[in-house]
Write an enzyme that holds these catalytic residues in place. Structure first.
Site, mmCIF file in Angstrom:
data_model
loop_
_atom_site.group_PDB
_atom_site.id
_atom_site.type_symbol
_atom_site.label_atom_id
_atom_site.label_comp_id
_atom_site.label_asym_id
_atom_site.label_seq_id
_atom_site.Cartn_x
_atom_site.Cartn_y
_atom_site.Cartn_z
ATOM 1 N N ASP A 319 0.849 -1.176 0.000
ATOM 2 C CA ASP A 319 0.000 0.000 0.000
ATOM 3 C C ASP A 319 0.893 1.236 0.000
ATOM 4 O OD1 ASP A 319 -2.461 1.536 0.346
ATOM 5 O OD2 ASP A 319 -1.705 1.897 2.371
ATOM 6 N N ASP A 515 -1.235 -0.869 6.135
ATOM 7 C CA ASP A 515 -1.418 -0.401 7.508
ATOM 8 C C ASP A 515 -2.846 -0.034 7.855
ATOM 9 O OD1 ASP A 515 -1.687 2.096 6.152
ATOM 10 O OD2 ASP A 515 -1.091 3.124 7.988
ATOM 11 N N ASP A 519 -6.792 -2.320 4.167
ATOM 12 C CA ASP A 519 -5.769 -3.249 3.699
ATOM 13 C C ASP A 519 -5.959 -4.652 4.264
ATOM 14 O OD1 ASP A 519 -4.416 -1.285 2.234
ATOM 15 O OD2 ASP A 519 -3.301 -0.631 4.001
#
Length: 792
Positions: A319, A515, A519
């Site tokens: 990410d 995080d 996700d």
């Protein structure tokens, strides 16, 4: 929460004593038998050795039955056959030696596992169980489960912060090493966040609880540690796969020796030297050792299986926000309308934003406090969702957020919009008394350690690096270009991320790092999920296989290095040990190695291989850079100076802008300010690096050539600074900047601005990340994915 001792069941306590007890009985029987044999009591010696052998047969059979219940036929079968064989052929001394070897190997493996997992257990032992809650003037000791949000808690010297909260006193000095691995103490001031599990390294202070014990940082890490301690590594199954061919091969060699020579003793000798129970336990010892080392680096691994899979990964999917970037915006520029001062505009905006919970407002307040601006309390404050906040500060009506009226015809505002678009930044407009007065530019900065971490990950064997983000394509592509990623997918929903991870997983072993809450599904879909979990027990932490407890991306590279090193040692230990056993089997089949001598040889092989597996505790020396304490101090000092100097670099850009747009007196004044900044601050800083830091880095980095390109950059900075100084002298002699100077002066100013920014980043990425950052005070509570560069 019960104490650790209360949490340990009786059966677990018996397991911790079982291997030492077996070792004492078998070694005692062997010793007693040896003494009896030396004084001539041969029959009594045989009885003692038979007892020792029989005592070892019972647990060996239980180990075989346990393996069969799990659907595996392990090499413990060879141990049972060899023990029974020595009793059958009357080789009682050999049987006693095998019993000691078997018990010793089991005891060594158990001790190694306990040593390797002590860091994980220490998390459980340090878990806070009580808190001191203040009610008025009275302080009560209460169970940690009774702490509620907004309770005021007193934390004494040396005590552990029981729950997540915010400092309610003027100053707290904390030791956060248990969570981050960073040895430096950190100061937290009033209103700043503090995580449970950290230790008070100063005087007593008070905390206002922002979470219950169950929802706090330490509780999440403890849960992960408990799971990590209970899991088994798939590499153990790899050892049993080795046994699938090693066991029948052993039986064939032993049976062949018996049939060819008619000697049952030779067959027993083959079985004796083929007894590799503790040998193949070296694989899990290496993996558990890797788990321990990872925990000391701020990496909590749920299972040995996750560590083993990480060691064989080929693709990393990440990410962007909060993983590759800091996950919170920072101010990158303040532009103002003519007649307004940038500092005063920022001060007014921050005064209003003190009362706003918006993530951009927190960044503006942090920037103002960092610059030492004195904020005042606003009055008549109102906030409109999606628009911004308004209020009265020092008699002026101030609005921060989106502007209601179009401002395309205003040159300075149009320039601000263009710069924000080029820099992929958000804009917080500032209106004073209903007139546009300034624009604050904010963006989510790249993590300082991200570029070096990407290089380390590639060198560790990851062939494909991919970024997934819900952000727009432009900032996503910029990050991917800087980091040299192989692919980037922008504007991804959680479902899109899951699909992308599954697609990558079909091609290779895939790691996903993220995080945020969005996700979590992608982390669960990956072969190995890695959560940036320093902010507590989020959904991503619960879904991940590995959690980075320190808010540093390079911990992922550390975990990769540890995983590959542990897996390498595990496989090495198993293969080398079996190869030595096969060689000994061949010698025994030829009749050159009697059972007793073979037992001694096999015990030496097993102990040596298990000790080799313990090397995983130390880590791969090829991936570690040892820095002298003085060099670490210098790196931190220059990193701090970078942070201070970076705020003034825009003096060069502002001087160039004045040169393009302004009249002569302001031009010369701006250029003089820029040159003074270069001579008084930049050049002394660069000279100190050249004479002190770079020579100190030569040995740890292997050669002075490692800093040669940076030295060349210093020379170019000096050359351009001298050139600007020459222009200043010419302008003063001519009572102003002349037309024929403008182009060259512009090139020097803009060029030096770009060079210094690049040079700072290169040093920070290549050198400053070699040491732990001294944790900076963080007035901004992290709010994850709340930032999107589209204004407020």
């Amino acid at each position: 929460m019960a104490t650790v001792e209360q949490d340990i069941p009786v059966t677990t306590r018996w397991r911790t004593l079982r291997e030492p007890a077996l070792m004492m009985i078998t070694s005692g029987a062997l010793t007693v038998g040896g003494v009896l044999w030396l004084i001539g009591l041969r029959d009594a010696a045989d009885v003692s050795w038979i007892v020792g052998t029989a005592v070892a047969v019972v647990p060996a059979i239980l180990w075989v039955v346990s393996a069969l219940r799990r659907g595996r036929l392990g090499v413990d079968v060879i141990a049972v056959l060899s023990l029974a064989g020595t009793l059958f052929v009357g080789e009682y001394l050999a049987g006693a030696l095998i019993a000691v070897m078997l018990a010793g190997g089991r005891a060594l493996e158990a001790a190694a596992a306990r040593r390797a997992s002590r860091d994980l257990r220490s998390l459980l032992e340090r878990a806070p169980r009580f808190a001191r809650r203040r009610l008025g003037t009275e302080v009560q000791v209460v169970p940690i489960a009774d702490v509620a949000v907004d309770d005021r808690l007193v934390v004494g010297p040396g005590e552990t912060v029981p729950v997540d909260g915010r400092i309610a006193d003027a100053l707290a000095v904390l030791d956060e090493s248990v969570l981050t691995g960073e040895p430096m103490q950190v100061e937290r001031r009033f209103g700043e966040p503090v995580r449970s599990g950290v230790v008070n390294a100063g005087g007593p202070f008070e905390v206002r609880a922002t979470a219950t014990a169950e929802d706090s940082t330490y509780a999440g890490i403890v849960r992960l540690a408990e799971e990590a301690r209970a899991e088994t590594a798939p590499i153990v199954r790899l050892a049993d796969r080795y046994a699938a061919w090693f066991l029948p091969l052993t039986l064939v060699v032993a049976g062949g020796a018996w049939l060819a020579t008619g000697s049952a003793v030779r067959a027993v000798a083959v079985l004796v030297v083929a007894t590799p129970c503790p040998l193949l336990l070296a694989a899990p010892v290496a993996i558990v050792s890797g788990l321990s080392r990872a925990s000391r680096h701020g990496v909590v691994v749920r299972s040995g299986g996750a560590l083993e899979a990480l060691g064989s990964a080929k693709t990393l999917v990440m990410d962007k926000t909060g993983t590759l970037t800091m996950g919170q915006p920072v101010v990158v520029g303040v532009l103002t309308a003519p007649g307004h001062d940038a500092g005063d505009t920022l001060r007014l905006a921050a005064s209003i934003d003190q009362v706003s919970p918006h993530v951009l407002a927190e960044a503006i307040v942090t920037e103002a406090l960092t610059r030492g601006l004195q904020l005042v309390l606003p009055t008549d404050v109102a906030e409109e969702a999606g628009r911004g906040v308004t209020g009265v500060v020092e008699g002026h009506r101030v609005e921060v957020g989106k502007l209601g009226a179009p401002i395309d015809e205003v040159n300075w505002a149009r320039a601000a919009e263009n710069r924000a678009r080029l820099d992929s930044a958000a804009i917080a407009w500032v209106r004073i008394d209903d007139a546009p007065a300034g624009a604050v530019l904010l963006r989510d900065p790249l993590r300082r350690d991200a570029p070096r971490t990407m290089r380390r990950l590639r060198s560790a064997g990851l062939g494909r690096l991919v970024m997934l983000t819900g952000d727009r394509a432009e900032p996503a592509r910029e990050v991917a270009t800087v980091l040299g990623l192989d692919d980037v997918y922008a504007q991804q929903s959680p479902a899109d991320k899951v699909a992308a991870v599954r697609d990558e997983k079909q091609r290779a072993v895939t790691v996903m790092a993220g995080d945020g809450i969005n996700d979590a599904p992608a982390l669960a879909a990956a072969t190995v999920g890695v959560a940036m979990g320093a902010r507590g027990a989020t959904a991503s932490s619960e879904a991940a296989d590995i959690v980075l407890t320190a808010d540093r991306l390079d911990r992922l590279a550390d975990a990769m290095d540890i995983a590959r090193w542990s897996r390498r040692i595990a496989v090495q230990s198993a293969i080398v040990g079996m190869a030595m056993s096969l060689a000994a089997m061949s010698i025994a089949a030829l009749g050159w190695l009697p059972p007793a001598a073979g037992a001694l040889l096999q015990e030496g092989i097993d102990v040596a291989v298990i000790l080799n597996a313990l090397r995983a505790l130390r880590g791969n020396p090829d991936t570690e850079i040892e820095l002298p304490a003085g060099t670490e101090k210098m790196l931190r000092q220059f990193a701090t100076e970078h942070d201070e100097l970076r705020e003034s670099l825009d003096l060069l850009r502002e001087a160039a802008d004045q040169l393009v747009m302004g009249t002569d007196p302001p031009i010369l004044d701006a250029v003089v300010r820029a040159h003074t900044f270069l001579e008084s601050r930049i050049l002394p800083h660069e000279q100190a690096e050249e004479s002190g830091l770079y020579p100190a880095l030569a040995r740890p980095l292997g050669s002075g050539e490692a800093t040669a390109t940076m030295s060349r950059m210093h020379a170019e900075i000096r050359r351009l600074s001298d050139r600007i100084g020459a222009h200043v002298e010419l302008a003063r002699a001519s009572n102003g900047v002349q037309a024929d100077q403008r182009d060259d002066l512009l090139a020097c100013l803009y060029g030096l601005h770009a060079i210094l920014r690049l040079h700072f980043r290169q040093e920070e990425e290549n050198y400053f990340t070699l040491v732990e950052d001294e944790p900076a005070t963080d007035a901004v509570s992290r709010q994850g994915k709340g930032f999107r560069p589209h204004g407020r």
